[in-house]
Scaffold this motif. Structure first.
Motif, PDB file in Angstrom:
ATOM      1  N   GLU A 187       5.396  -1.373   9.835  1.00 29.94           N
ATOM      2  CA  GLU A 187       5.413  -0.003  10.352  1.00 29.94           C
ATOM      3  C   GLU A 187       5.556   1.020   9.243  1.00 29.94           C
ATOM      4  O   GLU A 187       5.429   2.209   9.483  1.00 29.94           O
ATOM      5  N   GLY A 198      -1.371  13.072   4.155  1.00 28.31           N
ATOM      6  CA  GLY A 198      -2.755  13.502   4.319  1.00 28.31           C
ATOM      7  C   GLY A 198      -3.777  12.657   3.593  1.00 28.31           C
ATOM      8  O   GLY A 198      -4.960  13.015   3.560  1.00 28.31           O
ATOM      9  N   GLN A 199      -3.343  11.553   3.026  1.00 33.32           N
ATOM     10  CA  GLN A 199      -4.255  10.709   2.249  1.00 33.32           C
ATOM     11  C   GLN A 199      -4.454   9.360   2.933  1.00 33.32           C
ATOM     12  O   GLN A 199      -3.767   9.018   3.884  1.00 33.32           O
ATOM     13  N   SER A 200      -5.382   8.605   2.385  1.00 32.59           N
ATOM     14  CA  SER A 200      -5.638   7.270   2.923  1.00 32.59           C
ATOM     15  C   SER A 200      -4.657   6.267   2.330  1.00 32.59           C
ATOM     16  O   SER A 200      -3.772   6.616   1.552  1.00 32.59           O
ATOM     17  N   LEU A 201      -4.835   5.018   2.708  1.00 35.53           N
ATOM     18  CA  LEU A 201      -4.012   3.952   2.143  1.00 35.53           C
ATOM     19  C   LEU A 201      -4.569   3.560   0.777  1.00 35.53           C
ATOM     20  O   LEU A 201      -5.762   3.311   0.632  1.00 35.53           O
ATOM     21  N   GLY A 212     -11.079   3.808   3.692  1.00 34.99           N
ATOM     22  CA  GLY A 212     -11.550   5.174   3.665  1.00 34.99           C
ATOM     23  C   GLY A 212     -10.393   6.112   3.989  1.00 34.99           C
ATOM     24  O   GLY A 212      -9.272   5.671   4.270  1.00 34.99           O
ATOM     25  N   GLN A 237       0.665   5.384   1.261  1.00 40.36           N
ATOM     26  CA  GLN A 237      -0.072   6.392   2.011  1.00 40.36           C
ATOM     27  C   GLN A 237       0.615   7.726   1.807  1.00 40.36           C
ATOM     28  O   GLN A 237       1.631   8.022   2.427  1.00 40.36           O
ATOM     29  N   PHE A 271      -0.052  -5.243   9.319  1.00 43.54           N
ATOM     30  CA  PHE A 271       0.746  -4.233   8.642  1.00 43.54           C
ATOM     31  C   PHE A 271       2.134  -4.093   9.248  1.00 43.54           C
ATOM     32  O   PHE A 271       2.319  -4.262  10.457  1.00 43.54           O
ATOM     33  N   TYR A 293       0.844  -1.188   0.000  1.00 40.98           N
ATOM     34  CA  TYR A 293       0.000   0.000   0.000  1.00 40.98           C
ATOM     35  C   TYR A 293       0.882   1.240   0.000  1.00 40.98           C
ATOM     36  O   TYR A 293       2.045   1.214   0.428  1.00 40.98           O
ATOM     37  N   LEU A 312      -4.044   0.796  -2.317  1.00 43.00           N
ATOM     38  CA  LEU A 312      -3.438  -0.478  -2.673  1.00 43.00           C
ATOM     39  C   LEU A 312      -2.656  -0.337  -3.967  1.00 43.00           C
ATOM     40  O   LEU A 312      -3.197   0.123  -4.968  1.00 43.00           O
ATOM     41  N   ARG A 338       1.898   0.967  14.520  1.00 42.28           N
ATOM     42  CA  ARG A 338       1.439   0.510  13.220  1.00 42.28           C
ATOM     43  C   ARG A 338      -0.083   0.359  13.195  1.00 42.28           C
ATOM     44  O   ARG A 338      -0.733   0.284  14.230  1.00 42.28           O
TER      45      ARG A 338
END
Lengths: 112, 107
Positions: A105, A40-43, B98, A37, A103, A35, A45, B43
């Motif tokens: 780190e 300021g954004q989401s994860l 989201g 990130q 996940f 993923y 894929l 995490r």
């Protein structure tokens, strides 16, 4: 549960270079994913890392830019190629075996 | 297209107040939904999933197919609940997330 280790944890890179991120899981897992990130954004894929075959990429991500390897059931690498400042992000490795996604780190890359 | 929407970027509450973190989804089929939490300098980790119908750290979430929602609730917030919360939808073998809501609980 699965414990995921990523290396490097952070790096500062020059524009045009490539960097490989390593992901090690402490147990054999069926699925591994990468993923991104962005600040300021989401994860988002990037791809599913398939053991013994080519990764499955999401729309907007291509193998030439993000080559992925998965030689066995506990290890994967993601390379960010020909980096630009827009690639500055946290890259997260994740793994799943029983439905729960674990996940690492994350690897924080800054491209100058 | 499959999508997860968390309308609130930040939710600030006082200790002891009720909390509701909103999550709406778009999915054709039977959805499988999760809440993940990321505490400061830790995490991302699973908080709960709708199929287990359990309460973790006092949080619950009910899947409402009619409203296509999976809101996260806790009756009495604690300062240690301050974190980033992500709602996620299973798509194939992976999850789509989201944008996350930052929960800030102050005394």
């Amino acid at each position: 549960s699965a414990v995921i280790s990523q290396k490097p944890s952070r790096d500062i890179c020059q524009r045009g270079t490539s960097l490989t991120i390593q992901c090690q899981v402490d147990s054999q897992v069926t699925m591994m994913f990468w993923y991104r990130q962005q600040p300021g954004q989401s994860l988002t894929l990037i791809a599913t890392a398939n053991q013994g075959s080519e990764a499955t990429y999401e729309s907007g991500f291509v193998i030439d830019k993000f080559p992925i390897s998965r030689p066995n059931l506990t290890f994967s690498t993601l390379t960010v190629s020909n980096m630009s400042p827009e690639d500055s992000s946290i890259y997260l490795c994740s793994a799943s075996d029983t439905g729960e996604l674990f996940f690492g780190e994350g690897s924080r890359l800054t491209v100058l | 297209a499959q999508r997860v929407t968390q309308p609130e970027k930040l939710l600030s509450v006082f200790k002891g107040a009720p909390v509701e973190l909103k999550c709406n989804y778009s999915y054709s089929g039977s959805p499988e939904l999760f809440w993940y939490v990321q505490y400061s300098r830790q995490r991302l980790q699973l908080l709960l999933r709708h199929i287990s119908r359990e309460s973790i750290k006092g949080f619950t979430a009910d899947l409402n197919k009619g409203e296509t929602s999976f809101h996260l609730k806790k009756p009495f917030a604690q300062e240690e609940d301050s974190a980033m919360y992500y709602c996620a939808l299973k798509r194939g073998t992976a999850l789509i997330f989201g944008k996350g809501t930052t929960l800030s609980v102050s005394s």
